[in-house]
Design a protein around this motif. Structure first.
Motif, short mmCIF file in Angstrom:
data_model
loop_
_atom_site.label_atom_id
_atom_site.label_comp_id
_atom_site.label_asym_id
_atom_site.label_seq_id
_atom_site.Cartn_x
_atom_site.Cartn_y
_atom_site.Cartn_z
N TYR A 16 5.95 -25.35 -2.02
CA TYR A 16 5.43 -25.87 -3.30
C TYR A 16 4.50 -24.85 -3.96
CZ TYR A 16 2.58 -28.50 -6.55
OH TYR A 16 1.90 -28.90 -7.67
N ARG A 17 3.57 -24.31 -3.18
CA ARG A 17 2.62 -23.34 -3.74
C ARG A 17 3.33 -22.09 -4.24
NH1 ARG A 17 -2.77 -24.56 -2.41
NH2 ARG A 17 -2.92 -26.30 -0.94
N THR A 18 4.32 -21.63 -3.50
CA THR A 18 5.09 -20.45 -3.92
C THR A 18 5.84 -20.74 -5.21
OG1 THR A 18 5.31 -19.69 -1.64
CG2 THR A 18 6.89 -18.83 -3.24
N GLY A 19 6.48 -21.90 -5.27
CA GLY A 19 7.21 -22.28 -6.48
C GLY A 19 6.28 -22.40 -7.68
N LYS A 20 5.12 -22.98 -7.47
CA LYS A 20 4.15 -23.14 -8.56
C LYS A 20 3.69 -21.77 -9.06
CE LYS A 20 -0.23 -25.34 -9.69
NZ LYS A 20 -1.33 -26.17 -9.23
N ARG A 21 3.40 -20.86 -8.12
CA ARG A 21 2.95 -19.51 -8.50
C ARG A 21 4.03 -18.79 -9.28
NH1 ARG A 21 4.11 -14.96 -6.33
NH2 ARG A 21 4.78 -15.89 -4.37
N LEU A 22 5.28 -18.88 -8.81
CA LEU A 22 6.39 -18.22 -9.50
C LEU A 22 6.61 -18.81 -10.89
CD1 LEU A 22 8.93 -17.85 -6.57
CD2 LEU A 22 7.65 -16.03 -7.70
N TRP A 23 6.51 -20.13 -11.01
CA TRP A 23 6.69 -20.77 -12.31
C TRP A 23 5.60 -20.33 -13.29
CZ3 TRP A 23 10.35 -22.79 -15.00
CH2 TRP A 23 10.04 -23.50 -16.15
N ARG A 24 4.34 -20.26 -12.80
CA ARG A 24 3.24 -19.82 -13.66
C ARG A 24 3.43 -18.37 -14.11
NH1 ARG A 24 -1.96 -19.72 -12.23
NH2 ARG A 24 -2.59 -20.37 -14.29
N ASP A 25 3.95 -17.52 -13.22
CA ASP A 25 4.24 -16.14 -13.60
C ASP A 25 5.36 -16.09 -14.63
OD1 ASP A 25 2.30 -15.14 -11.89
OD2 ASP A 25 3.72 -14.59 -10.31
N PHE A 26 6.40 -16.88 -14.42
CA PHE A 26 7.56 -16.90 -15.32
C PHE A 26 7.18 -17.37 -16.71
CE2 PHE A 26 11.23 -19.23 -17.08
CZ PHE A 26 12.12 -18.17 -17.20
N THR A 27 6.33 -18.39 -16.81
CA THR A 27 5.96 -18.94 -18.11
C THR A 27 4.79 -18.21 -18.77
OG1 THR A 27 4.47 -20.57 -17.11
CG2 THR A 27 6.76 -21.25 -17.51
N GLY A 28 4.12 -17.32 -18.04
CA GLY A 28 3.00 -16.58 -18.60
C GLY A 28 1.65 -17.26 -18.41
N GLU A 29 1.64 -18.41 -17.76
CA GLU A 29 0.39 -19.14 -17.56
C GLU A 29 -0.62 -18.37 -16.72
OE1 GLU A 29 0.50 -23.42 -16.57
OE2 GLU A 29 2.67 -23.16 -16.71
N SER A 30 -0.14 -17.49 -15.86
CA SER A 30 -1.03 -16.78 -14.95
C SER A 30 -1.62 -15.51 -15.58
CB SER A 30 -0.29 -16.41 -13.66
OG SER A 30 0.79 -15.55 -13.95
N ALA A 31 -1.33 -15.25 -16.83
CA ALA A 31 -1.80 -14.02 -17.48
C ALA A 31 -3.33 -13.92 -17.48
CB ALA A 31 -1.26 -13.92 -18.90
N TYR A 32 -4.00 -15.02 -17.78
CA TYR A 32 -5.47 -14.97 -17.82
C TYR A 32 -6.03 -14.72 -16.42
CZ TYR A 32 -10.35 -16.12 -18.59
OH TYR A 32 -11.73 -16.07 -18.64
N ASP A 33 -5.45 -15.34 -15.41
CA ASP A 33 -5.91 -15.13 -14.04
C ASP A 33 -5.78 -13.66 -13.65
OD1 ASP A 33 -6.32 -17.87 -13.89
OD2 ASP A 33 -4.37 -18.24 -12.93
N ARG A 34 -4.64 -13.04 -14.00
CA ARG A 34 -4.45 -11.62 -13.69
C ARG A 34 -5.44 -10.76 -14.46
NH1 ARG A 34 0.83 -13.06 -14.60
NH2 ARG A 34 0.93 -11.74 -16.43
N TYR A 35 -5.70 -11.13 -15.73
CA TYR A 35 -6.68 -10.40 -16.53
C TYR A 35 -8.06 -10.44 -15.88
CZ TYR A 35 -10.41 -10.04 -19.96
OH TYR A 35 -11.60 -9.73 -20.59
N VAL A 36 -8.49 -11.61 -15.44
CA VAL A 36 -9.81 -11.76 -14.83
C VAL A 36 -9.90 -10.93 -13.55
CG1 VAL A 36 -11.38 -13.39 -13.71
CG2 VAL A 36 -10.30 -13.99 -15.87
N GLU A 37 -8.85 -10.94 -12.73
CA GLU A 37 -8.84 -10.15 -11.50
C GLU A 37 -8.94 -8.66 -11.81
OE1 GLU A 37 -5.31 -11.22 -9.41
OE2 GLU A 37 -5.98 -13.27 -9.06
#
Length: 71
Positions: A16-37
């Motif tokens: 579930y966690r892997t799928g959620k992470r991949l989905w967030r990467d695919f949709t661009g939702e994780s962009a801010y998290d990557r920016y902060v890191e």
């Protein structure tokens, strides 16, 4: 609960966690998290943009740099 059930639950949770992470990467939702890191690594001691400002800047950049989808 048996150890077999616990192992299955752990694998399901990981999937579930892997799928959620991949989905967030695919949709661009994780962009801010990557920016902060990245900002924390490259600019320690300096506060990053707020999430709201990040998305505003990103939208403005996208509007000014329209991609034709080619090359």
């Amino acid at each position: 609960m048996s150890t077999t059930s616990l192992g299955l639950l752990a694998r399901l949770d990981e999937a579930y966690r892997t799928g959620k992470r991949l989905w967030r990467d695919f949709t661009g939702e994780s962009a801010y998290d990557r920016y902060v890191e990245r900002h924390a690594r490259e600019h320690p001691g300096h506060a990053p943009m707020s999430e709201r400002q990040f998305w505003r800047d990103r939208a403005q950049f996208e509007e000014q740099n329209v991609s034709t989808g080619c090359c």
